[in-house]
Design an enzyme around this catalytic site. Structure first.
Site, short mmCIF file in Angstrom:
data_model
loop_
_atom_site.label_atom_id
_atom_site.label_comp_id
_atom_site.label_asym_id
_atom_site.label_seq_id
_atom_site.Cartn_x
_atom_site.Cartn_y
_atom_site.Cartn_z
N VAL A 67 0.83 -1.21 0.00
CA VAL A 67 0.00 0.00 0.00
C VAL A 67 0.86 1.25 0.00
O VAL A 67 0.58 2.22 -0.73
CB VAL A 67 -0.95 0.00 1.22
CG1 VAL A 67 -1.61 1.36 1.40
CG2 VAL A 67 -2.02 -1.08 1.06
N GLU A 68 1.91 1.24 0.79
CA GLU A 68 2.75 2.43 0.94
C GLU A 68 3.54 2.78 -0.32
O GLU A 68 3.51 3.92 -0.77
CB GLU A 68 3.72 2.25 2.12
CG GLU A 68 3.06 2.28 3.48
CD GLU A 68 2.46 3.64 3.81
OE1 GLU A 68 2.93 4.65 3.27
OE2 GLU A 68 1.51 3.67 4.59
#
Length: 372
Positions: free
Chosen positions: A152-153
């Site tokens: 996600v990051e």
């Protein structure tokens, strides 16, 4: 594993939702536009902007005095660093409209629950299976959650950012009053960090909020939670996937992760009181038994004494109802958004399923090859 000195400031991760995000590596193709916009703004910055972080500004002077008095910096070295920092209007634009506040779950989910992100997560896990297993064993955090957060990051370390961290943090410290206290502390932590790690403060890049490296740690979180998982004497979350994996696991453990405990469960609701049980935070405050009296029932079988927070999300097919446990809350310490935590939770489940299938296929293929 060497853990740097701790503090109690939680991470503010920007994610890679709106424009550019994160690190000191060549800018990926997907970030060319935003980083190009930033470069353009630097080239056309007025002389007044370039001098905006000189000690003639009272807030900058106070910052310098603090570092000189309390952190053993010399005035000259702080002035030299800040003198090269440049205000970024792009940073101010992005910080004012984070995606977590603009999007509903049905739109937010589409960003992260794609076949490509799931498949790259499976590949990342296969490539780093030994390290992920070691991190899970040491910190009690499932490998799937570690993989999902990195996915996600920064798309598994592929999109780590194109903003100069010094510019971003200086801009937010001195030209963004709503979060001045937080970002001034982060700028301070950043300057201490680069001194400790012998890094060039002018070269490091990251997100528009100053988050850095593969796991997108803010400077305070880097100093508090980054670990040396390779044993080479440095916790390098910019280039070493092993250190990034260990650091994410350590962060979650230190912020309260409960090994082996549930994260979230979809729920069925009934009656007329169920909406009253939805709180303003994701902190579990009531037991499942108490929530059941309000009309909530988890789809998964869980002990009635388990504490949970009742949540609703606007999904593709209408409102979804979920119960978030303590580990769900812990994920929100990484990014204070229930949308973020749900994306991590669901991506982790998809990647976990795909990884197990891939491992089983490898075993089957190996067995067939041996027989032939």
């Amino acid at each position: 594993m060497a853990i740097f000195s701790k503090n109690n400031i939680l991470a503010l991760t920007a994610g890679c939702l709106i424009s550019t995000v994160m690190m000191a590596a060549p800018v990926p193709e997907g970030e060319q536009k935003a980083s190009g916009e930033q470069s353009s703004s630097k080239q056309t910055a007025s002389s007044e902007q370039k001098a905006s972080y000189a000690s003639t500004r009272p807030e900058v002077e106070a910052f310098i005095k603090d570092l000189v008095k309390n952190e053993q910096f010399s005035r000259n070295e702080v002035e030299a660093v800040l003198g090269k920092a440049q205000r970024s209007d792009r940073v101010l634009e992005l910080i004012s409209r984070p995606a977590e506040k603009r999007l509903e779950w049905k739109d937010y989910r589409k960003i992260f629950m794609t076949d490509q992100r799931v498949n790259e997560g499976i590949d990342f896990w296969l490539a780093h299976a030994e390290t992920l297993a070691a991190a899970e064993k040491e910190y009690g955090v499932p490998a799937s959650i570690i993989v999902a957060i990195i996915g996600v990051e920064t798309y598994y370390g592929r999109l780590t950012g194109g903003f100069k961290v010094l510019d971003a943090l200086s801009t937010l410290s001195f030209d963004y009053p709503p979060r001045r206290t937080f970002f001034t502390q982060q700028l301070k932590e950043f300057l201490i960090l680069v001194r400790e790690q012998k890094l060039d403060p002018h070269e490091l890049t990251g997100s528009y909020a100053g988050a850095m490296g593969i796991p997108q740690f803010m400077p305070s979180s880097y100093r508090a939670y980054a670990v040396d998982f390779t044993g080479d004497g440095q916790s390098n979350i910019w280039k070493q996937k092993e250190d990034a994996i260990g650091s994410v696991a350590n962060y979650l453990k230190e912020n309260g992760w409960r090994a082996g405990k549930p994260i979230a469960s979809k729920a069925r609701v009934q009656g007329t009181k169920y909406e009253q049980a939805i709180g303003k935070t994701v902190r579990p405050a009531k037991t499942l038994k108490q929530l059941e009296t309000a009309g909530w029932k988890p789809v998964n079988v869980l002990p009635s004494a388990t504490k949970a927070a009742a949540m609703s999300f606007e999904g593709e097919n209408g409102t979804e109802y979920w119960l978030g446990m303590e580990n769900f809350r812990v994920i929100t310490t990484y990014n204070r958004s229930k949308l973020y935590a749900m994306a991590v939770h669901q991506l982790a489940k998809e990647v976990n399923t795909g990884y197990k299938t891939a491992v089983q296929k490898k075993k089957t293929d190996a067995t067939v090859a041996n027989k032939s």
